[in-house]
Design an enzyme around this catalytic site. Sequence first.
Site, PDB file in Angstrom:
ATOM      1  N   ASP A 113       3.808  -6.966  -3.950  1.00  0.00           N
ATOM      2  CA  ASP A 113       5.196  -7.370  -4.180  1.00  0.00           C
ATOM      3  C   ASP A 113       5.840  -6.558  -5.311  1.00  0.00           C
ATOM      4  OD1 ASP A 113       7.472  -8.832  -3.794  1.00  0.00           O
ATOM      5  OD2 ASP A 113       6.740 -10.664  -4.738  1.00  0.00           O
ATOM      6  N   HIS A 135       9.286   1.137  -1.349  1.00  0.00           N
ATOM      7  CA  HIS A 135       8.229   0.967  -0.354  1.00  0.00           C
ATOM      8  C   HIS A 135       7.403   2.253  -0.212  1.00  0.00           C
ATOM      9  CE1 HIS A 135       9.704  -2.937   0.506  1.00  0.00           C
ATOM     10  NE2 HIS A 135      10.791  -2.551   1.141  1.00  0.00           N
ATOM     11  N   LEU A 189     -15.496   0.374   4.248  1.00  0.00           N
ATOM     12  CA  LEU A 189     -14.450  -0.596   3.875  1.00  0.00           C
ATOM     13  C   LEU A 189     -13.695  -1.006   5.132  1.00  0.00           C
ATOM     14  CD1 LEU A 189     -12.486  -1.958   1.717  1.00  0.00           C
ATOM     15  CD2 LEU A 189     -11.164   0.157   1.849  1.00  0.00           C
TER      16      LEU A 189
HETATM   17  C1  FPP Z   1       7.273  -6.686  -0.986  1.00  0.00           C
HETATM   18  O1  FPP Z   1       8.108  -6.153  -1.986  1.00  0.00           O
HETATM   19  C2  FPP Z   1       6.765  -5.603  -0.171  1.00  0.00           C
HETATM   20  C3  FPP Z   1       6.933  -5.478   1.159  1.00  0.00           C
HETATM   21  C4  FPP Z   1       7.668  -6.467   1.960  1.00  0.00           C
HETATM   22  C5  FPP Z   1       6.409  -4.318   1.881  1.00  0.00           C
HETATM   23  C6  FPP Z   1       5.100  -3.775   1.378  1.00  0.00           C
HETATM   24  C7  FPP Z   1       4.827  -2.479   2.020  1.00  0.00           C
HETATM   25  C8  FPP Z   1       4.242  -1.420   1.421  1.00  0.00           C
HETATM   26  C9  FPP Z   1       3.721  -1.392   0.050  1.00  0.00           C
HETATM   27  C10 FPP Z   1       4.072  -0.182   2.188  1.00  0.00           C
HETATM   28  C11 FPP Z   1       2.709  -0.058   2.810  1.00  0.00           C
HETATM   29  C12 FPP Z   1       2.879  -0.375   4.216  1.00  0.00           C
HETATM   30  C13 FPP Z   1       2.021  -0.145   5.224  1.00  0.00           C
HETATM   31  C14 FPP Z   1       2.494  -0.398   6.575  1.00  0.00           C
HETATM   32  C15 FPP Z   1       0.651   0.349   5.120  1.00  0.00           C
HETATM   33  P1  FPP Z   1       9.650  -6.524  -1.964  1.00  0.00           P
HETATM   34  O2  FPP Z   1      10.355  -5.527  -1.129  1.00  0.00           O
HETATM   35  O3  FPP Z   1       9.832  -7.930  -1.517  1.00  0.00           O
HETATM   36  O4  FPP Z   1      10.025  -6.337  -3.470  1.00  0.00           O
HETATM   37  P2  FPP Z   1      11.095  -7.175  -4.297  1.00  0.00           P
HETATM   38  O5  FPP Z   1      10.588  -8.606  -4.315  1.00  0.00           O
HETATM   39  O6  FPP Z   1      11.071  -6.538  -5.640  1.00  0.00           O
HETATM   40  O7  FPP Z   1      12.403  -7.034  -3.590  1.00  0.00           O
END
Ligand code: FPP
Length: 248
Positions: free
Chosen positions: A22, A39, A133
């Site tokens: 997150d 992301h 893994l």
């Molecule tokens: C939450 O942060 C994150 C996500 C919803 C996406 C997580 C995805 C990745 C780290 C990319 C890796 C992906 C794959 C397919 C391997 P948020 O966007 O909710 O952050 P915020 O709460 O600060 O808005």
Amino acid sequence: MSQSNPFPDPTKLPVHVAIIMDGNGRWALKRGLPRLAGHKAGTENLRRVIRACVEFGIQYLTIYAFSTENWGRPREEVNGLLRILEDVIDRELKELDDQGVRLRHIGRLEQLPSHLQAKVIEAVKLTQNNTRLTLNIAFNYGGRDEILQAVQHMLRDGVTAEQVTPETFSRYLYTVGTPDPDLIIRTSGELRISNFLIWQAAYSEWYVTPTYWPDFDKQEFQKALETYANRDRRYGKVSSAEYEGNHA
Ligand code: FPP
């Protein structure tokens, strides 16, 4: 210079680590960048954490990449996350395979674009015999959805009420074959489960850090594992030492 593994005793390590990655959006916002840049930075970081898992000897890693609720985000962000999954498969599969990573997908695959479904299935097949893994990618995953699907499948299979045990139920979940997570890490400081592994997390240890996911580096990961190594897991019981201490 290669460094020695800081966890020479595998019994102190979690077998299964699950991560709620997150804070990508806030990481980007802080830098005046679009959310997708967060992301992408998060994806870079994921590569580092996977390498660290292989190095430290973690056997299962489950990452929450896209929830069943994330379809409600702006179209551009949803498409960007779908593209990231595709890019990870296109660009990282060889390295993952070389590292001995077995890929698995958990969640509703059938709702993804058909070309992406095919890529996921191919990647899972290609890496199915790797043993170093297991990387479970939770994409279009929701814990409630997983439980409802399991119940529907059990009913369709004619499982009787008496046969519904925790073991039988676990066999109907997406995570079949993966032990319950020992440690769940949530970055960015939020204190909620967000529909992630809600059955499997019954006795998981939690580690929450204010660090945004793109900045959660190998050192922080190591700190989380060290914290876990010092936890006393009782699974709702009391240790015999504690009991004897109180009854001496
Ligand atoms: C939450 O942060 C994150 C996500 C919803 C996406 C997580 C995805 C990745 C780290 C990319 C890796 C992906 C794959 C397919 C391997 P948020 O966007 O909710 O952050 P915020 O709460 O600060 O808005």
